[in-house]
Design an enzyme around this catalytic site. Structure first.
Site, PDB file in Angstrom:
ATOM      1  N   GLY A  30       0.797  -1.220   0.000  1.00 44.99           N
ATOM      2  CA  GLY A  30       0.000   0.000   0.000  1.00 44.99           C
ATOM      3  C   GLY A  30       0.827   1.267   0.000  1.00 44.99           C
ATOM      4  O   GLY A  30       0.320   2.339   0.335  1.00 44.99           O
TER       5      GLY A  30
ATOM      6  N   LYS B  73      -4.959   1.328  -6.493  1.00 44.69           N
ATOM      7  CA  LYS B  73      -5.573   1.219  -7.807  1.00 44.69           C
ATOM      8  C   LYS B  73      -6.882   2.001  -7.872  1.00 44.69           C
ATOM      9  O   LYS B  73      -7.649   2.029  -6.912  1.00 44.69           O
ATOM     10  CB  LYS B  73      -5.815  -0.251  -8.138  1.00 44.69           C
ATOM     11  CG  LYS B  73      -4.536  -1.083  -8.161  1.00 44.69           C
ATOM     12  CD  LYS B  73      -4.838  -2.564  -8.138  1.00 44.69           C
ATOM     13  CE  LYS B  73      -3.569  -3.381  -7.997  1.00 44.69           C
ATOM     14  NZ  LYS B  73      -3.864  -4.830  -7.830  1.00 44.69           N
TER      15      LYS B  73
ATOM     16  N   ARG C 127      -5.378 -14.022  -2.516  1.00 40.05           N
ATOM     17  CA  ARG C 127      -6.803 -13.807  -2.245  1.00 40.05           C
ATOM     18  C   ARG C 127      -7.495 -13.349  -3.512  1.00 40.05           C
ATOM     19  O   ARG C 127      -6.847 -13.134  -4.544  1.00 40.05           O
ATOM     20  CB  ARG C 127      -6.971 -12.725  -1.174  1.00 40.05           C
ATOM     21  CG  ARG C 127      -6.243 -11.423  -1.548  1.00 40.05           C
ATOM     22  CD  ARG C 127      -6.600 -10.269  -0.662  1.00 40.05           C
ATOM     23  NE  ARG C 127      -5.717  -9.127  -0.842  1.00 40.05           N
ATOM     24  CZ  ARG C 127      -5.793  -8.249  -1.834  1.00 40.05           C
ATOM     25  NH1 ARG C 127      -6.725  -8.389  -2.764  1.00 40.05           N
ATOM     26  NH2 ARG C 127      -4.955  -7.231  -1.916  1.00 40.05           N
TER      27      ARG C 127
END
Length: 447
Positions: free
Chosen positions: A164, A237, A291
């Site tokens: 991040g 994003k 994930r």
């Protein structure tokens, strides 16, 4: 197949998983904090369990409460969605110890890919191209200078345990390196409790390309093509596409094949995304997410395959429903992340939605858990919905996206919808001519 799945998440992804379960005839349990008592997924689930007050650490990150909810309701599996506990190896291990299936990879695979240094070593071993850089953590300035000199400036220093954008600093010269190293380690320690960092070559104008992969749980693997996630702000994003306008069919097949083989060789089970920087025809591994991704709907749009169905099928021991040769790519899809934020300052904008109207028509999909009258709590991520548009080609997709954005109405709070209405009319975006730095430069100019 599972009898009852507990969904350990909130918002649009909880509703997305719930819908997949209902289609498969599986009973659903959702957990929620007191702040989410009126959420749409709570209203639609077969059962719901309140697991704590609003702060995530006391609710959605509270492993004890979630396991207790499984035992109370008799859930035999847990879908973690994305974020929260979705990449927590300890959570996966604890569920296994209680004979509850974690719908995702093993705890060991989560650990390997959660450590950025170990992930890079593993990727290299599996034949995935990697960014030139240090082989492990860098602790001393002298060592950092040696590595930087070998791979050439500019270099980027990254936190081993995080993501991040935190613990991430760029050094363009040797003079920059000392401060960058100290700052990155300090940020990494504060954010992740681990100040280990590593060094990589910094690419000047790369695109962010990621490949959707699945392991079948039996030593096989497939890929579902790539997504282009280059439009980012502060490493987050904003807009995603499938397929990438930067790749040709040969490049797509090559990197997809590499990733599918790697996932099979790893013995991986379930969904994963292998992320790359792409520049001058070359791919460089940056990380793997173990994930489901926020942007998975664009892959579903171009393949016609429900990835959550596949996750549940694989976790139940049924393997994948498709072989690589069965996966066909049709048309083009774009996703816009609609956040409850000021479209210019990106300041969060919690509050009550007074009117909510989603667009419709051929090729339009909206994944959202909000509704008119819903009060957005200030405690969580600002994502309130995702607009996904599919067309026969990118030109048609952009035309539909423009129309859909005009139809989308969210009143009572500020959202990022105006930003996307600007972007869809920009010549660079229309031509697919952008990199990971493009959006921040665009915003800085105030266009």
């Amino acid at each position: 197949m599972f009898q009852k799945i507990l969904i350990a998440n909130r918002g649009e992804i909880a509703l997305r998983v719930l819908r997949a379960c209902k289609e498969l005839g599986i009973q659903t349990v959702v957990v929620h904090s007191t702040a989410d008592a009126d959420a749409m997924h709570v209203r639609l689930a077969d059962e719901s369990v309140c697991i704590g007050p609003p702060p995530s650490r006391d609710s959605y990150l509270n492993i004890h409460q979630i396991v207790a909810a499984c035992e109370i309701t008799g859930a035999d599996a847990v879908h973690p969605g994305y974020g929260f506990l979705s990449e927590n190896a300890k959570f996966a291990d604890i569920l296994a110890a209680h004979n509850i299936t974690f719908i995702g990879p093993s705890g060991d695979h989560i650990r390997i890919m959660g450590d950025k240094i170990e992930a890079k070593r593993t990727a290299k071993r599996l034949g995935i191209p990697v960014v030139p850089g240090s082989d492990g953590a860098v602790t001393e300035e002298k060592e950092a200078k040696r590595i930087a000199a070998e791979i050439g400036y500019p270099v980027i220093i990254k936190a081993s345990a995080g993501g991040g954008g935190r613990g991430m600093k760029v050094a363009h010269t040797e003079a920059d390196l000392e401060i960058a190293l100290q700052t990155a380690r300090s940020e990494a320690g504060a954010a992740f409790g681990d100040d280990a960092v590593y060094i990589e070559k910094y690419l000047e104008k790369p695109r962010h390309i990621e490949v959707q992969v699945f392991g079948d749980g039996f030593g096989g693997g497939v890929h579902f093509g790539e997504r282009d996630c280059s439009l980012q702000r502060r490493h987050q994003k904003v807009w995603e596409e499938a397929n990438s306008p930067a790749l040709n069919a040969e490049e797509r097949s090559r990197i997809g094949g590499i990733c599918a083989k790697a996932i099979a060789d790893l013995g991986y089970s379930g969904a994963g995304t292998i992320e790359f920087l792409y520049e001058n025809g070359e791919f460089y591994f940056i990380e793997m997410n173990t994930r489901l991704q926020v942007e998975h709907p664009v892959t579903e749009a171009i393949t016609g395959i429900d990835l959550v169905h596949e996750q549940i099928r694989v976790a139940s021991g049924g393997g994948l429903s498709v072989r690589q040769e069965d996966i066909k790519f049709t048309g083009h899809a774009i996703e816009c992340r609609i956040n409850a934020e000021d479209p210019r300052t990106f300041t969060p904008s919690p509050g009550t939605i007074t009117h909510f109207h989603t667009p419709g028509g051929l090729g339009i999909r909206v994944d959202s858990g909000v509704y008119s009258g819903y009060k957005i709590p200030p405690y969580y991520d600002s994502l309130i919905g995702k607009l996904i548009v599919h067309g026969r080609n990118r030109v048609e997709c952009m035309m539909r996206l423009r129309r859909a954005l005009d139809e989308f109405v969210v009143d009572g709070i500020k959202t990022t919808l105006p930003l996307f209405r600007d972007l869809v009319g920009n010549a660079d975006i229309a031509n697919g001519d952008y990199d990971i730095h493009w959006l921040e430069k665009y915003l800085a100019k105030g266009e």
